[in-house]
Design a protein around this motif. Structure first.
Motif, PDB file in Angstrom:
ATOM      1  N   UNK A  36      -3.923  54.255 -45.874  1.00  0.00           N
ATOM      2  CA  UNK A  36      -5.214  54.658 -46.439  1.00  0.00           C
ATOM      3  C   UNK A  36      -6.265  53.557 -46.327  1.00  0.00           C
ATOM      4  N   UNK A  37      -5.859  52.350 -45.951  1.00  0.00           N
ATOM      5  CA  UNK A  37      -6.796  51.223 -45.960  1.00  0.00           C
ATOM      6  C   UNK A  37      -6.597  50.287 -44.795  1.00  0.00           C
ATOM      7  N   UNK A  38      -6.477  48.984 -45.117  1.00  0.00           N
ATOM      8  CA  UNK A  38      -6.429  47.977 -44.060  1.00  0.00           C
ATOM      9  C   UNK A  38      -5.108  47.982 -43.300  1.00  0.00           C
ATOM     10  N   UNK A  39      -4.051  48.446 -43.942  1.00  0.00           N
ATOM     11  CA  UNK A  39      -2.787  48.604 -43.227  1.00  0.00           C
ATOM     12  C   UNK A  39      -2.063  47.317 -42.910  1.00  0.00           C
ATOM     13  N   UNK A  40      -2.041  46.365 -43.847  1.00  0.00           N
ATOM     14  CA  UNK A  40      -1.353  45.101 -43.541  1.00  0.00           C
ATOM     15  C   UNK A  40       0.154  45.299 -43.394  1.00  0.00           C
ATOM     16  N   UNK A  41       0.755  46.197 -44.174  1.00  0.00           N
ATOM     17  CA  UNK A  41       2.181  46.481 -43.982  1.00  0.00           C
ATOM     18  C   UNK A  41       2.414  47.264 -42.691  1.00  0.00           C
ATOM     19  N   UNK A  42       1.472  48.117 -42.315  1.00  0.00           N
ATOM     20  CA  UNK A  42       1.530  48.791 -41.022  1.00  0.00           C
ATOM     21  C   UNK A  42       1.555  47.755 -39.901  1.00  0.00           C
ATOM     22  N   UNK A  43       0.657  46.762 -39.996  1.00  0.00           N
ATOM     23  CA  UNK A  43       0.593  45.715 -38.974  1.00  0.00           C
ATOM     24  C   UNK A  43       1.919  44.955 -38.893  1.00  0.00           C
ATOM     25  N   UNK A  44       2.515  44.664 -40.047  1.00  0.00           N
ATOM     26  CA  UNK A  44       3.811  43.967 -40.044  1.00  0.00           C
ATOM     27  C   UNK A  44       4.880  44.805 -39.347  1.00  0.00           C
ATOM     28  N   UNK A  45       4.873  46.109 -39.587  1.00  0.00           N
ATOM     29  CA  UNK A  45       5.847  47.003 -38.931  1.00  0.00           C
ATOM     30  C   UNK A  45       5.609  47.056 -37.417  1.00  0.00           C
ATOM     31  N   UNK A  59      12.202  44.535 -41.904  1.00  0.00           N
ATOM     32  CA  UNK A  59      13.652  44.303 -41.891  1.00  0.00           C
ATOM     33  C   UNK A  59      14.396  45.503 -42.480  1.00  0.00           C
ATOM     34  N   UNK A  60      13.933  46.004 -43.612  1.00  0.00           N
ATOM     35  CA  UNK A  60      14.603  47.125 -44.273  1.00  0.00           C
ATOM     36  C   UNK A  60      14.428  48.414 -43.469  1.00  0.00           C
ATOM     37  N   UNK A  61      13.223  48.641 -42.936  1.00  0.00           N
ATOM     38  CA  UNK A  61      12.991  49.849 -42.130  1.00  0.00           C
ATOM     39  C   UNK A  61      13.898  49.849 -40.902  1.00  0.00           C
ATOM     40  N   UNK A  62      14.020  48.722 -40.239  1.00  0.00           N
ATOM     41  CA  UNK A  62      14.878  48.644 -39.051  1.00  0.00           C
ATOM     42  C   UNK A  62      16.326  48.991 -39.397  1.00  0.00           C
ATOM     43  N   UNK A  63      16.821  48.430 -40.477  1.00  0.00           N
ATOM     44  CA  UNK A  63      18.207  48.710 -40.883  1.00  0.00           C
ATOM     45  C   UNK A  63      18.376  50.177 -41.272  1.00  0.00           C
ATOM     46  N   UNK A  64      17.416  50.703 -42.048  1.00  0.00           N
ATOM     47  CA  UNK A  64      17.477  52.091 -42.509  1.00  0.00           C
ATOM     48  C   UNK A  64      17.491  53.064 -41.330  1.00  0.00           C
ATOM     49  N   UNK A  65      16.642  52.812 -40.345  1.00  0.00           N
ATOM     50  CA  UNK A  65      16.546  53.738 -39.210  1.00  0.00           C
ATOM     51  C   UNK A  65      17.843  53.812 -38.410  1.00  0.00           C
ATOM     52  N   UNK A  66      18.608  52.746 -38.397  1.00  0.00           N
ATOM     53  CA  UNK A  66      19.877  52.781 -37.651  1.00  0.00           C
ATOM     54  C   UNK A  66      20.913  53.660 -38.359  1.00  0.00           C
ATOM     55  N   UNK A 117       2.854  38.929 -49.185  1.00  0.00           N
ATOM     56  CA  UNK A 117       3.549  38.153 -48.158  1.00  0.00           C
ATOM     57  C   UNK A 117       5.019  38.532 -48.063  1.00  0.00           C
ATOM     58  N   UNK A 118       5.648  38.740 -49.209  1.00  0.00           N
ATOM     59  CA  UNK A 118       7.048  39.181 -49.219  1.00  0.00           C
ATOM     60  C   UNK A 118       7.193  40.603 -48.684  1.00  0.00           C
ATOM     61  N   UNK A 119       6.204  41.458 -48.995  1.00  0.00           N
ATOM     62  CA  UNK A 119       6.238  42.823 -48.459  1.00  0.00           C
ATOM     63  C   UNK A 119       6.276  42.792 -46.927  1.00  0.00           C
ATOM     64  N   UNK A 120       5.421  41.957 -46.336  1.00  0.00           N
ATOM     65  CA  UNK A 120       5.342  41.871 -44.876  1.00  0.00           C
ATOM     66  C   UNK A 120       6.643  41.390 -44.258  1.00  0.00           C
ATOM     67  N   UNK A 121       7.377  40.577 -44.982  1.00  0.00           N
ATOM     68  CA  UNK A 121       8.670  40.086 -44.491  1.00  0.00           C
ATOM     69  C   UNK A 121       9.759  41.142 -44.687  1.00  0.00           C
ATOM     70  N   UNK A 122       9.765  41.760 -45.875  1.00  0.00           N
ATOM     71  CA  UNK A 122      10.841  42.683 -46.251  1.00  0.00           C
ATOM     72  C   UNK A 122      10.770  44.028 -45.533  1.00  0.00           C
ATOM     73  N   UNK A 123       9.596  44.612 -45.470  1.00  0.00           N
ATOM     74  CA  UNK A 123       9.480  46.002 -45.009  1.00  0.00           C
ATOM     75  C   UNK A 123      10.026  46.213 -43.588  1.00  0.00           C
TER      76      UNK A 123
END
Length: 192
Positions: A11-20, A181-188, A173-179
């Motif tokens: 909905x906004x700047x998408x910093x977590x999107x950018x990390x993904x 990693x967790x998404x990659x593991x979850x998708x597998x 900052x932690x969100x950008x690191x965590x998301x």
């Protein structure tokens, strides 16, 4: 093995999107970002995603019924071949029908250590309660707000001088690191 196709809602700047998206460039990443969609056509994150060569879709919900709006988002995600969805600062509540259509295939990152502080103003609430730590949680999206199974968390120590803003910046900052990693593991673990 073919990479999983991820859709990201912002909905906004998408910093977590950018990390993904940045994480998806690694050779061993199990996903690619197939579409970034937004409820706000002017969202800065859409322009950034386009600059990165990622397909985008924007559809404002203003003046249309929620089922019609969500049908448009759903159609765009399916047309892009999306297999799973990551919410990255998407500020609209998804309907039960949408969640059902994508059952166990939507994740969110929330800026608190769930089950504490569901909803908004999480950092101010943690400070007001005198908590020693804050953080973020990646969870499966269900019909219950911020109530799905927890896939991962990261903690941040609350400092005496913290304000809601300084704490939010450190948690982000932690969100950008965590998301990623967790998404990659979850998708597998998702069935094809």
């Amino acid at each position: 093995m073919a990479r999983r196709k991820l859709g990201i809602l912002i909905s906004g700047r998408g910093s977590n999107m950018a990390a993904l998206i940045e994480a998806s460039r690694a050779e061993d990443c199990p996903y690619e970002v197939a579409l970034v969609a937004s409820d706000k056509p002017e969202a800065p994150g859409l322009a950034w995603a386009r600059e990165q060569g990622i397909a985008t879709f924007a559809h404002s919900p203003k003046g249309i019924p929620k089922p019609e709006y969500e049908a448009a988002i759903d159609a765009a995600l399916r047309e892009a071949g999306v297999e799973a969805i990551a919410l990255a600062g998407y500020m609209r509540l998804l309907s039960d029908d949408f969640v059902t259509r994508w059952r166990d295939r939507i994740v969110n990152i929330h800026p608190s250590l769930l089950p504490k502080y569901k909803g908004l103003d999480t950092h101010a609430r943690a400070l007001a309660m005198g908590d020693q730590k804050a953080g973020c949680t990646v969870h499966i999206v269900t019909e219950e707000l911020d109530g799905g199974s927890i896939l991962g968390q990261a903690e941040v120590r609350i400092e005496a001088r913290d304000t809601a803003e300084t704490l939010a910046a450190r948690v982000l900052g932690e969100e950008h690191r965590l998301y990623p990693k967790v998404v990659a593991k979850w998708l597998t673990t998702l069935p094809r």
